[in-house]
Design a protein around this motif. Sequence first.
Motif, PDB file in Angstrom:
ATOM      1  N   ASN A  36       0.776  -1.229   0.000  1.00  0.00           N
ATOM      2  CA  ASN A  36       0.000   0.000   0.000  1.00  0.00           C
ATOM      3  C   ASN A  36       0.810   1.283   0.000  1.00  0.00           C
ATOM      4  OD1 ASN A  36      -2.728  -0.548  -0.305  1.00  0.00           O
ATOM      5  ND2 ASN A  36      -2.861  -1.367   1.781  1.00  0.00           N
ATOM      6  N   ASP A  37       2.109   1.126   0.214  1.00  0.00           N
ATOM      7  CA  ASP A  37       2.928   2.344   0.271  1.00  0.00           C
ATOM      8  C   ASP A  37       2.795   3.108  -1.028  1.00  0.00           C
ATOM      9  OD1 ASP A  37       5.742   0.695   1.878  1.00  0.00           O
ATOM     10  OD2 ASP A  37       3.588   0.428   2.049  1.00  0.00           O
ATOM     11  N   SER A  38       2.707   4.387  -0.898  1.00  0.00           N
ATOM     12  CA  SER A  38       2.670   5.185  -2.118  1.00  0.00           C
ATOM     13  C   SER A  38       4.022   5.065  -2.832  1.00  0.00           C
ATOM     14  CB  SER A  38       2.357   6.640  -1.797  1.00  0.00           C
ATOM     15  OG  SER A  38       3.291   7.124  -0.855  1.00  0.00           O
ATOM     16  N   ARG A  39       5.060   4.782  -2.071  1.00  0.00           N
ATOM     17  CA  ARG A  39       6.368   4.500  -2.673  1.00  0.00           C
ATOM     18  C   ARG A  39       6.839   3.135  -2.158  1.00  0.00           C
ATOM     19  NH1 ARG A  39       9.831   8.848  -4.185  1.00  0.00           N
ATOM     20  NH2 ARG A  39      11.513   7.744  -3.165  1.00  0.00           N
ATOM     21  N   PRO A  40       6.611   2.070  -2.957  1.00  0.00           N
ATOM     22  CA  PRO A  40       7.067   0.764  -2.500  1.00  0.00           C
ATOM     23  C   PRO A  40       8.593   0.768  -2.374  1.00  0.00           C
ATOM     24  CG  PRO A  40       6.377   0.661  -4.794  1.00  0.00           C
ATOM     25  CD  PRO A  40       6.027   2.031  -4.296  1.00  0.00           C
ATOM     26  N   GLU A  41       9.091  -0.026  -1.469  1.00  0.00           N
ATOM     27  CA  GLU A  41      10.542  -0.095  -1.250  1.00  0.00           C
ATOM     28  C   GLU A  41      11.259  -0.264  -2.577  1.00  0.00           C
ATOM     29  OE1 GLU A  41      12.677  -1.933   2.173  1.00  0.00           O
ATOM     30  OE2 GLU A  41      10.854  -3.153   2.109  1.00  0.00           O
ATOM     31  N   ARG A  42      12.228   0.537  -2.806  1.00  0.00           N
ATOM     32  CA  ARG A  42      12.925   0.424  -4.082  1.00  0.00           C
ATOM     33  C   ARG A  42      14.417   0.291  -3.904  1.00  0.00           C
ATOM     34  NH1 ARG A  42      11.241   3.255  -7.909  1.00  0.00           N
ATOM     35  NH2 ARG A  42       9.102   3.202  -7.203  1.00  0.00           N
ATOM     36  N   ASP A  43      15.023  -0.199  -4.956  1.00  0.00           N
ATOM     37  CA  ASP A  43      16.442  -0.490  -4.881  1.00  0.00           C
ATOM     38  C   ASP A  43      16.969  -0.620  -6.308  1.00  0.00           C
ATOM     39  OD1 ASP A  43      18.901  -1.089  -3.794  1.00  0.00           O
ATOM     40  OD2 ASP A  43      18.086  -2.583  -2.403  1.00  0.00           O
ATOM     41  N   ARG A  44      18.269  -0.865  -6.382  1.00  0.00           N
ATOM     42  CA  ARG A  44      18.861  -1.220  -7.681  1.00  0.00           C
ATOM     43  C   ARG A  44      19.126  -2.712  -7.666  1.00  0.00           C
ATOM     44  NH1 ARG A  44      23.217   3.190  -9.581  1.00  0.00           N
ATOM     45  NH2 ARG A  44      23.994   1.371 -10.669  1.00  0.00           N
TER      46      ARG A  44
END
Lengths: 260, 203
Positions: free
Chosen positions: B134-142
């Motif tokens: 539900n996060d408006s910004r899902p966990e992100r990475d490279r």
Amino acid sequence: MIEEEKYEIVVKTKEPFRVGGTKDPLSGAENPVTVVGGRVVIPGPSLKGALRAEVERYLVEMYYDKANEGWPAEKRPLQPCIPAPSLSPDEKELVKKQRYRGDACHYPCKQKCGNEDHMICPACYLLGAQGLNGFLRVPFLYSEVSAGELYSTRIDRAKGVVAESANRRFQVVPDSSVFKGVLTIVKNDFVRGLEFGKPRVLRERTAGDRWLELGEWNTKQIIDKLVLERLKNIKLLGGFKSKGFGGVEITVTRITVPQG
Amino acid sequence: MEFIKYRLTSDMLCMGERIKKGTFRPTIRTIPYTQITGALKAVFGDNDIHAVGHLVEDKKHNKVDYLTYSPRDRGIETSKLPLTIEFLTGVLGSIYIVKNEVTKDFAEEFEIRMGAMKSRGFGLCTLKKLTELNDSRPERDRGVLNTRIPEEHLETFGVSGVIKPVYGFLFKPLSDTSGVYVRSLFEGSEIAGPKFLLEHGGK
Ligand SMILES: [Zn+2]
Ligand SMILES: [Zn+2]
């Protein structure tokens, strides 16, 4: 949504079945029983092939004009095709005798079809043609026997039946083994506008499901005669000229799903 | 950007296409955008549906198996040149569906048919809802991409950067019988994006 009808297929082996390997050196028959993901199965392609063979045979027996050795012109849409890109010499002979249509059913018709638009035969209507899905989904049939049990089964039952060897290739399932799976018939696909038993509305070039325009076949007859009776009529799986091998008895039961 | 995560299970799945005139049909080991989205649209209609997926790394699942079968020669009732299918058994995967007005009401559990050989018993899958991201910004990475996504849909899944692309083409159906090949990012590409699109969750 898609409206489906489901049928439980139960295959009971009447003779021992050898498991795996593409061919049985003793009878030359195909082995339809194999191990997939650790389970003993009759694969969907084997069952589908056997069903298709029965549908074709039924159509030929029903409509072929034996006296005049030809397919009656007005029944042309019911003539089964040979669904292969190229025909063997023996198959060409069958086409010459008009037992089968020479072109494999396909959709849509292309330039190479010339001026003639091709029809879809009843077997391909049910089971699918090149470029066009059918209405039936034929399952894998699973045995209650696990691959592990099979080995001991071999020691008990295989003696004298198949060559004695520790090699896995010579495993057998005993007679009276039971395989089960669920056949699905798509009755209505509202998304695609498909209705089982009705000619399909196809936008590209084709002569389409002409056989359903003859007015001889309705939905119930198709299910009874071309699907259920044909399945029950399968007496051999895998081998076609095998002796004492591959015999089966098939029962089919409608599964009624509770509402909701 | 919200996603609904489903668990996908299947007895046997063949995600390959037969190479023209070949007798071997190989499978692929991921769940491309086109395959899962197409399978969902077959059930829920040609709506605003977007999904990707990948197989779960787990020794007990997703084992490769082979099935050989022979078409019948109608003339002499023997078999023709055998065909071999490569497929996966005991399939366990994760599916991420973009949450919107259409997809928010999908059932907790439902069945789809995906991949090749669907009329021969392959491809029946069960999807079971796990969580919503539900996060408006899902966990992100490279990291390394674990699926296949058409370039035109990279944004849909929050891919913010393509560092080292591996391109290929996916078949995008336009109707039941026609379609086009669209350039897509394949697994193995290096990207910046949500962790669920990355091998080992971005580690
Ligand atoms: Zn046909
Ligand atoms: Zn044609």
